[in-house]
Design a protein around this motif. Structure first.
Motif, PDB file in Angstrom:
ATOM      1  N   PRO A 181      -2.886   2.236  -2.799  1.00 29.81           N
ATOM      2  CA  PRO A 181      -1.417   2.175  -2.736  1.00 29.81           C
ATOM      3  C   PRO A 181      -0.848   1.243  -3.811  1.00 29.81           C
ATOM      4  O   PRO A 181      -1.569   0.805  -4.704  1.00 29.81           O
ATOM      5  N   ASP A 182       0.422   0.950  -3.657  1.00 26.75           N
ATOM      6  CA  ASP A 182       1.146   0.118  -4.616  1.00 26.75           C
ATOM      7  C   ASP A 182       0.488  -1.240  -4.850  1.00 26.75           C
ATOM      8  O   ASP A 182      -0.121  -1.806  -3.948  1.00 26.75           O
ATOM      9  N   VAL A 183       0.651  -1.756  -6.060  1.00 30.43           N
ATOM     10  CA  VAL A 183       0.201  -3.111  -6.371  1.00 30.43           C
ATOM     11  C   VAL A 183       1.287  -4.074  -5.895  1.00 30.43           C
ATOM     12  O   VAL A 183       2.469  -3.843  -6.138  1.00 30.43           O
ATOM     13  N   SER A 239      -3.487   3.814  -8.562  1.00 26.31           N
ATOM     14  CA  SER A 239      -2.446   3.327  -7.659  1.00 26.31           C
ATOM     15  C   SER A 239      -1.177   4.162  -7.811  1.00 26.31           C
ATOM     16  O   SER A 239      -0.652   4.304  -8.910  1.00 26.31           O
ATOM     17  N   THR A 240      -0.698   4.716  -6.706  1.00 21.67           N
ATOM     18  CA  THR A 240       0.564   5.457  -6.744  1.00 21.67           C
ATOM     19  C   THR A 240       1.488   4.926  -5.663  1.00 21.67           C
ATOM     20  O   THR A 240       1.045   4.440  -4.632  1.00 21.67           O
ATOM     21  N   ARG A 241       2.776   5.048  -5.938  1.00 21.02           N
ATOM     22  CA  ARG A 241       3.778   4.543  -5.025  1.00 21.02           C
ATOM     23  C   ARG A 241       3.818   5.396  -3.760  1.00 21.02           C
ATOM     24  O   ARG A 241       4.104   4.942  -2.683  1.00 21.02           O
ATOM     25  N   ARG A 242       3.597   6.682  -3.942  1.00 23.18           N
ATOM     26  CA  ARG A 242       3.685   7.610  -2.810  1.00 23.18           C
ATOM     27  C   ARG A 242       2.667   8.720  -3.005  1.00 23.18           C
ATOM     28  O   ARG A 242       2.009   8.787  -4.031  1.00 23.18           O
ATOM     29  N   GLY A 243       2.550   9.552  -1.998  1.00 18.96           N
ATOM     30  CA  GLY A 243       1.685  10.719  -2.139  1.00 18.96           C
ATOM     31  C   GLY A 243       2.406  11.789  -2.955  1.00 18.96           C
ATOM     32  O   GLY A 243       3.628  11.911  -2.877  1.00 18.96           O
ATOM     33  N   VAL A 268     -11.448   0.063 -14.098  1.00 16.49           N
ATOM     34  CA  VAL A 268     -10.097   0.367 -14.554  1.00 16.49           C
ATOM     35  C   VAL A 268      -9.171   0.623 -13.373  1.00 16.49           C
ATOM     36  O   VAL A 268      -9.537   1.331 -12.427  1.00 16.49           O
ATOM     37  N   LEU A 269      -7.988   0.040 -13.444  1.00 18.90           N
ATOM     38  CA  LEU A 269      -6.924   0.377 -12.488  1.00 18.90           C
ATOM     39  C   LEU A 269      -5.825   1.107 -13.254  1.00 18.90           C
ATOM     40  O   LEU A 269      -5.293   0.582 -14.232  1.00 18.90           O
ATOM     41  N   VAL A 270      -5.525   2.317 -12.815  1.00 20.90           N
ATOM     42  CA  VAL A 270      -4.433   3.065 -13.422  1.00 20.90           C
ATOM     43  C   VAL A 270      -3.261   3.037 -12.463  1.00 20.90           C
ATOM     44  O   VAL A 270      -3.403   3.406 -11.288  1.00 20.90           O
ATOM     45  N   VAL A 271      -2.115   2.561 -12.946  1.00 17.18           N
ATOM     46  CA  VAL A 271      -0.928   2.478 -12.105  1.00 17.18           C
ATOM     47  C   VAL A 271       0.044   3.571 -12.517  1.00 17.18           C
ATOM     48  O   VAL A 271       0.431   3.650 -13.682  1.00 17.18           O
ATOM     49  N   GLY A 272       0.417   4.411 -11.581  1.00 20.38           N
ATOM     50  CA  GLY A 272       1.405   5.442 -11.886  1.00 20.38           C
ATOM     51  C   GLY A 272       0.870   6.828 -11.593  1.00 20.38           C
ATOM     52  O   GLY A 272      -0.229   7.175 -12.007  1.00 20.38           O
ATOM     53  N   VAL A 281      -6.351  -8.044  -8.113  1.00 15.34           N
ATOM     54  CA  VAL A 281      -5.049  -7.425  -7.908  1.00 15.34           C
ATOM     55  C   VAL A 281      -4.895  -7.172  -6.414  1.00 15.34           C
ATOM     56  O   VAL A 281      -5.793  -6.595  -5.790  1.00 15.34           O
ATOM     57  N   ALA A 282      -3.764  -7.639  -5.861  1.00 11.74           N
ATOM     58  CA  ALA A 282      -3.519  -7.414  -4.435  1.00 11.74           C
ATOM     59  C   ALA A 282      -2.748  -6.122  -4.251  1.00 11.74           C
ATOM     60  O   ALA A 282      -1.830  -5.816  -5.008  1.00 11.74           O
ATOM     61  N   LEU A 283      -3.157  -5.366  -3.232  1.00 11.82           N
ATOM     62  CA  LEU A 283      -2.498  -4.093  -2.970  1.00 11.82           C
ATOM     63  C   LEU A 283      -1.656  -4.192  -1.717  1.00 11.82           C
ATOM     64  O   LEU A 283      -1.824  -5.112  -0.908  1.00 11.82           O
TER      65      LEU A 283
END
Lengths: 274, 467
Positions: free
Chosen positions: B318-320, B233-237, B207-211, B328-330
């Protein structure tokens, strides 16, 4: 009352919520639901829910009102709480009221009326009744000191406030019964006792409840001047029951005040202006 | 609670007027319309009733509770949803939750709380269930024409004219999905967090969780326990605040500092210091260092995320950047191969029944421009309730917003001068912020600091009442 401002931010209360305590709530509900407002009786210091369970609960239920009586923490069958404050008692009342199925009428007796006055700022009661209210003033304290110095003086130093038979009941009440009631009296938290004199005044009520004040001109705890003052606070005059003691719900003629309260409620008092 | 202003339900044959485009409209007099019977709608109904107004509340579902009623189509709650602000901050100020409830109640408890609130104050009689609002249009004299029909588009439309409108349709039901290159060709399963209901959906999958919001973190924690692999995956810390510090709910500790009027900078320092001492250095766990100070993004209250990262059950990424058919490329050039991607990327507000210009959203961005997040310029009888994302509970804020609106409506007849002054204040204060500096993104459109916001509301109320 309406001149005071509503308080929205209560950081301290949010940051330090009151510790819960097990509450005793006695209930007598009518056999047939008539759609009448539930009553929540709040006894004064030293008294427990039992004081209302003697007569008033079943009488109110017989007239179709679901009737509940609460023991403040440290009183009656509720959890012991020697460190209780007025705020803890207010918490108990608001919790009990919000736990009822419908918007309740709060009925406070003695110092319980002061607790109800505080609770009105935190719960939009349908209406409120203050019976022989001890809203706490140096005048009331002076009266108690004069009438019963032996029972009152220890309370000043954090001891128990002892009310005697002569203060609580009229002579009509049989001696045996009076003795039995006095023997059941407990005590309030010492901080709460002090706060009656030193604590902050109640904040304005929310939900614009109409408020009825009643008492006895022959009450040896609450002087009639204090009754009038209390009633004026809520823009009305007190209903008086001469010849009765402070404990109107236990005295020989207990039926008259409760009938007056229920009659007033049946008229469905309109919300107060403001 | 019968009163002289209680007009009951709309009659089929009232005084018939016509809308601007010539359809018949039934005049509901001084009645106020409330759209939505979720937490915000209910408290609006209660407070308007308490101030003597008749209320018609329209609810598209057949029950109350809005987002918090898991039976509803649009409810975003999942099986394990718990509150992230503790009880004193979450309950209505005049109807406390039972004190034997836990500090952070479960969503089913919250629903039962709303049910009790509705029963206690007899609110259901004012709610038209299964009725959705099609159009809300301003009419002459600051009144409103509200057109409704049965949910799903059945039955005829009917239009009623109201003295005021409360928009309480919620802002957590219309999923916000970011656009990614190649998402259409991705062969794995893709869902928005709004469709995530139960950890069984994750079992045994990669599973990839984005956000990195509270929902994203909750799902990542569940995936850590259920899925065979979990990337987060998060945009920032972010600052992952534990739900408890010093043995007390963290928000209560925080408000102790607020009550002591500790300045923001000092609070930030104390916060950083406490997290450093208790949770430790997040970069040691492979999490990115936060690029902002605490209180500058919506707070995340999650004690378990860092724990599971420390156990290797969650891999922070990090971000997708883009999707391929199986991978999925990061942004750090890595490629991962999840079977299931969950976008916990939030929601956007939607007022599809209302012309955007009414709420000051002329450019169609979907972002209303309001004062106190509630009042629009030039529409003194309109209020949006609950359109806030506080660092604390929403319900007390919704309560006080609706109290303020009810008193504003009352002041329009009793003290027109003060109501007019309020209107001018609203027009001047559009877009005012009630928080410290926050990161600029649609995620923080409605971000408010609860103390700052409620103080602003207190000032508005005092000015309106002349105190």
């Amino acid at each position: 009352m309406s001149a005071e401002r509503v308080r929205i931010v209560r950081s301290w209360e949010w940051a330090r919520p009151e510790r819960p305590a097990r509450r005793e709530v006695l209930a007598v509900v009518p056999e047939l639901e008539e759609g009448k407002r539930p009553l929540l009786f709040v006894p004064g210091f030293g008294h427990g829910a039992w004081a209302f369970a003697e007569h008033w609960l079943s009488h109110a239920a017989s007239r179709g009102f679901p009737a509940y009586a609460l023991s403040l923490r440290g009183h009656g069958g509720s959890e012991p709480a020697p460190a209780a404050t007025l705020r803890s008692y207010t918490h108990d009342v608001v919790q009990a009221a919000a736990g009822l199925p419908r918007q309740a009428v709060l009925v406070g007796h003695g110092a319980g009326a002061r607790v109800v006055a505080h609770a009105l700022a935190r719960y939009p009661a349908r209406a409120a009744v203050l019976v022989a209210p001890v809203l706490g003033s140096w005048g009331t304290f002076g009266t108690a000191l004069r009438r019963n110095p032996v029972g009152t003086l220890p309370a000043v130093f954090g001891g128990r406030l002892r009310l005697n038979r002569r203060q609580l009941f009229s002579r009509e009440l049989p001696d045996g019964e009076a003795r039995r009631y006095v023997a059941r009296l407990g005590r309030a938290g010492r901080r709460a006792q002090w706060q009656l004199l030193t604590g902050g005044q109640p904040e304005p009520a929310v939900g614009r409840p109409s408020v009825l004040v009643l008492g006895s001109p022959d009450d040896r705890v609450v002087p009639s001047a204090a009754l009038t003052r209390a009633a004026r606070r809520y823009a009305s005059a007190p209903l008086l029951f001469p010849g009765m003691g402070h404990d109107l719900m236990l005295d020989a003629r207990w039926r008259e005040p409760i009938d007056a309260i229920l009659d007033w409620l049946e008229k469905d008092p309109a919300p107060a202006a403001g | 609670m019968p009163s002289s202003t209680d007009l009951g339900r709309p009659d089929p044959d009232p005084t018939v007027a016509l809308t601007r485009d010539g359809r018949p409209v039934s005049d509901r007099g001084d009645t106020v319309c409330v759209i939505g019977a979720g937490a915000s709608g209910l408290t609006a109904v209660k407070n308007l009733r308490e101030h003597g107004f008749g209320v018609d509340c329209y609810e598209r579902e057949t029950g109350i509770g809005g987002a918090w009623n898991w039976r509803h189509d649009r409810s975003p709650v999942y099986a394990s949803t718990h509150l992230i602000s503790s009880r004193p901050f979450t309950q209505f100020p005049d109807f406390p939750m039972p004190d034997d409830w836990p500090d952070y109640p479960h969503h089913t408890q919250l629903l039962s709380y709303f049910e009790r609130y509705a029963d206690h104050f007899d609110l259901r009689q004012h709610v038209w269930f299964g009725t959705e609002v099609v159009r809300v249009k301003p009419a002459e004299g600051d009144r409103w024409d509200v057109t409704t029909r049965s949910t799903g588009g059945y039955g005829p439309e009917r239009t009623s004219r109201y003295a005021g409108v409360v928009l309480a349709n919620g802002h957590n039901w219309s999923p916000k999905l970011p656009r990614y290159e190649g998402l259409e060709q991705f062969r794995g399963e893709v869902m928005h967090a709004s469709s995530y209901k139960d950890p069984a959906q994750l079992r045994g999958k990669r599973v990839l969780v984005v956000g990195g919001g509270n929902t994203g973190c909750d799902i990542a924690v569940e995936a850590a326990q259920q899925a065979s692999r979990c990337w987060h995956s998060t945009r920032r810390g972010y600052w992952y605040a534990p739900k408890y510090v010093f043995g007390r709910p963290a928000d209560q500790v925080n408000d102790t500092l607020l009550a002591l009027r500790v300045p923001l900078r000092v609070r930030q320092w104390l916060y950083h210091r406490t997290l450093r001492l208790t949770v430790g250095d997040l970069t040691r766990f492979g999490l990115p260092r936060p690029d902002h100070r605490v209180y500058e993004t919506h707070p995340i209250a999650n004690s378990q995320l860092v724990y599971h990262v420390g156990h290797g059950a969650i891999t922070p990424v990090p971000d997708v950047t883009r999707f391929h058919d199986r991978t999925v490329a990061l942004s750090d050039e890595r490629e991962i191969d999840p079977e299931l991607v969950i976008f916990a990327t939030g929601y956007l507000p939607r007022f599809e029944f209302l012309d955007g210009a009414v709420l000051g959203d002329a450019d169609g961005s979907g972002r209303p421009r309001l004062w106190l997040n509630a009042f629009a310029a030039g529409h003194p009888t309109l209020a949006v309730v609950g359109l806030v994302q506080p660092d604390s509970g929403v319900f007390p804020i919704a309560h006080w917003q609706s109290v303020l609106f009810a008193r504003l409506l009352a002041a329009r007849t009793a003290r027109p001068d003060r109501a007019a002054a309020f209107g001018r204040k609203a027009a001047a204060g559009l877009g005012e912020r009630y928080s410290g500096k926050v990161k600029d993104s649609s995620r923080h459109w409605f971000e408010v600091g609860h103390a700052d916001y409620l103080r602003a509301l207190q000032r508005a109320l005092d000015e309106l009442e002349g105190k």
